[in-house]
Write an enzyme that holds these catalytic residues in place. Sequence first.
Site, mmCIF file in Angstrom:
data_model
loop_
_atom_site.group_PDB
_atom_site.id
_atom_site.type_symbol
_atom_site.label_atom_id
_atom_site.label_comp_id
_atom_site.label_asym_id
_atom_site.label_seq_id
_atom_site.Cartn_x
_atom_site.Cartn_y
_atom_site.Cartn_z
ATOM 1 N N ASP A 68 74.761 72.573 32.798
ATOM 2 C CA ASP A 68 75.822 71.134 31.798
ATOM 3 C C ASP A 68 76.739 70.865 33.330
ATOM 4 O O ASP A 68 77.576 71.611 33.698
ATOM 5 C CB ASP A 68 76.784 71.703 31.012
ATOM 6 C CG ASP A 68 77.843 70.292 30.495
ATOM 7 O OD1 ASP A 68 78.287 70.366 29.423
ATOM 8 O OD2 ASP A 68 77.506 69.565 31.269
ATOM 9 N N SER A 160 73.739 51.720 38.625
ATOM 10 C CA SER A 160 72.626 50.656 37.844
ATOM 11 C C SER A 160 72.623 49.463 38.214
ATOM 12 O O SER A 160 73.577 49.356 39.172
ATOM 13 C CB SER A 160 73.144 51.050 36.867
ATOM 14 O OG SER A 160 72.751 50.407 35.814
ATOM 15 N N TYR A 173 80.456 52.322 30.938
ATOM 16 C CA TYR A 173 78.854 53.276 31.499
ATOM 17 C C TYR A 173 79.204 52.574 32.768
ATOM 18 O O TYR A 173 79.230 52.595 34.017
ATOM 19 C CB TYR A 173 77.867 53.176 30.678
ATOM 20 C CG TYR A 173 76.931 53.285 31.052
ATOM 21 C CD1 TYR A 173 75.904 52.904 32.222
ATOM 22 C CD2 TYR A 173 75.905 54.409 31.457
ATOM 23 C CE1 TYR A 173 74.359 52.480 32.653
ATOM 24 C CE2 TYR A 173 75.018 54.064 32.097
ATOM 25 C CZ TYR A 173 74.466 53.105 32.789
ATOM 26 O OH TYR A 173 73.081 53.339 33.129
ATOM 27 N N LYS A 177 79.254 52.898 36.882
ATOM 28 C CA LYS A 177 77.896 53.228 38.065
ATOM 29 C C LYS A 177 78.362 52.516 38.790
ATOM 30 O O LYS A 177 78.432 52.984 40.428
ATOM 31 C CB LYS A 177 77.314 52.191 37.592
ATOM 32 C CG LYS A 177 76.202 53.481 35.563
ATOM 33 C CD LYS A 177 75.898 54.323 36.330
ATOM 34 C CE LYS A 177 74.814 54.841 35.435
ATOM 35 N NZ LYS A 177 74.570 56.151 36.995
HETATM 36 N N1 LIG Z 1 66.962 54.308 32.237
HETATM 37 C C1 LIG Z 1 67.333 52.537 32.586
HETATM 38 O O1 LIG Z 1 67.068 51.460 32.195
HETATM 39 C C2 LIG Z 1 68.595 52.601 33.752
HETATM 40 C C3 LIG Z 1 68.771 52.048 34.054
HETATM 41 C C4 LIG Z 1 69.315 51.974 35.282
HETATM 42 C C5 LIG Z 1 70.192 53.659 35.623
HETATM 43 N N2 LIG Z 1 70.006 54.289 35.272
HETATM 44 C C6 LIG Z 1 70.761 55.423 35.149
HETATM 45 O O2 LIG Z 1 69.366 56.355 35.582
HETATM 46 C C7 LIG Z 1 69.235 58.051 35.791
HETATM 47 C C8 LIG Z 1 68.637 58.351 33.967
HETATM 48 O O3 LIG Z 1 68.556 57.576 33.524
HETATM 49 P P1 LIG Z 1 67.893 57.687 31.906
HETATM 50 O O4 LIG Z 1 67.168 56.137 31.222
HETATM 51 O O5 LIG Z 1 66.467 58.377 32.411
HETATM 52 O O6 LIG Z 1 68.579 58.233 30.972
HETATM 53 P P2 LIG Z 1 67.796 59.934 30.082
HETATM 54 O O7 LIG Z 1 68.784 59.839 28.979
HETATM 55 O O8 LIG Z 1 66.165 59.600 29.468
HETATM 56 O O9 LIG Z 1 68.118 60.837 31.152
HETATM 57 C C9 LIG Z 1 68.827 61.619 31.534
HETATM 58 C C10 LIG Z 1 69.152 63.047 31.401
HETATM 59 O O10 LIG Z 1 69.700 63.169 32.506
HETATM 60 C C11 LIG Z 1 70.673 64.718 31.211
HETATM 61 N N3 LIG Z 1 72.040 65.035 30.998
HETATM 62 C C12 LIG Z 1 72.473 64.337 30.267
HETATM 63 N N4 LIG Z 1 73.705 64.736 30.427
HETATM 64 C C13 LIG Z 1 73.745 66.143 31.727
HETATM 65 C C14 LIG Z 1 74.533 67.167 31.815
HETATM 66 N N5 LIG Z 1 75.811 67.541 31.343
HETATM 67 N N6 LIG Z 1 74.466 67.643 32.633
HETATM 68 C C15 LIG Z 1 73.009 68.027 32.919
HETATM 69 N N7 LIG Z 1 72.017 67.157 32.082
HETATM 70 C C16 LIG Z 1 71.925 66.108 31.833
HETATM 71 C C17 LIG Z 1 69.933 64.754 30.180
HETATM 72 O O11 LIG Z 1 69.775 65.932 28.846
HETATM 73 C C18 LIG Z 1 68.441 63.861 30.380
HETATM 74 O O12 LIG Z 1 67.344 64.877 30.380
HETATM 75 C C19 LIG Z 1 70.766 57.919 34.077
HETATM 76 O O13 LIG Z 1 72.055 58.097 35.963
HETATM 77 C C20 LIG Z 1 71.480 56.163 34.108
HETATM 78 O O14 LIG Z 1 72.735 56.208 34.222
HETATM 79 C C21 LIG Z 1 69.046 54.204 34.191
#
Ligand SMILES: NC(=O)c1ccc[n+]([C@@H]2O[C@H](COP(=O)([O-])OP(=O)(O)OC[C@H]3O[C@@H](n4cnc5c(N)ncnc54)[C@H](O)[C@@H]3O)[C@@H](O)[C@H]2O)c1
Length: 277
Positions: A68, A160, A173, A177
Amino acid sequence: MPTPITSRHQGKIAIVTGSGQGIGRGVAVRLAQEGATVVIAEYNQQNADAVANDIKAAGGSALAYPIDISSVQQIETMVSEVVRHFGRIDILVNNAGLNKPAPLFDLTPDLWDPIHQVNERGLFFCLQTVAKQMVAQVPDEVKQQRRAPRSYGKIVNFSSVAGRSGRPYDAAYSATKWAVLSITQSAAAYLAPYNINVNAVCPGLVPTPMWDNIDKVQGTRQGLPPGDWIRQSIDRIPLKRAATAEDIAAAVSFLCSEDADYITGQALNVDGGIEMN
Ligand SMILES: NC(=O)c1ccc[n+]([C@@H]2O[C@H](COP(=O)([O-])OP(=O)(O)OC[C@H]3O[C@@H](n4cnc5c(N)ncnc54)[C@H](O)[C@@H]3O)[C@@H](O)[C@H]2O)c1
């Protein structure tokens, strides 16, 4: 036709936070395909094991590491465990993130705090703890010159498009970012004498479990059926399609490669043209 997979990360040790699913899983798989040993640093142990097993089944090298990242103690333990196992750390991909969309007036400390604990505080202390290890790996004579002849580490932070412009229904959020971009620049300047490159990526819309939740919250707020909010969002993307985890993984792999040795303190939009700046 996708770019052929190279072996440009052969022998490198990479930590990818939040790599149990979504974009993080895509990044871990890509780095392993290109020869890196990948530490799946993930909150959900089951998912961490599954991704590590998939990588090993494909002939790659990976270690599942449940963590975590909102706990600095757990981060410090992870870094010393990784160094005990593999002797060094070459790459950190700070991908783990949390999102709880809510209209600005509905935001409460209970919604605000966990997002900042992970996306900003957790990210920063992962960077700080790993960077201290990377600096310790720099030979003394290089440290004395304060001018490293080659790169001694790669750090990629996940911002992001929400880190490029405000979000009335996602202010907590979005604030984290933006903070990631500031942390990236501060760290890049601090670590430049050791030629440790620190950059950020700003993904656009990538359909992952995080987006399913955003679509549900925003769609319900607008009285839209499930999936409609995301479809409308995709229609607004200049390249007219959502990103895949592989699209983002390709950009991250580049920033972790020698081809990006002269790039630091930058934020790369990987968003199909949503933000052009
Ligand atoms: N999906 C999108 O469109 C998008 C767009 C811009 C930025 N992002 C960024 O990309 C990254 C990944 O996003 P995603 O869409 O794959 O998200 P997701 O929610 O599908 O996956 C996030 C992962 O992080 C893990 N996680 C969360 N809190 C945690 C902690 N405290 N310790 C360890 N692991 C932890 C979760 O268990 C999960 O496996 C994030 O930083 C998100 O903000 C995503």
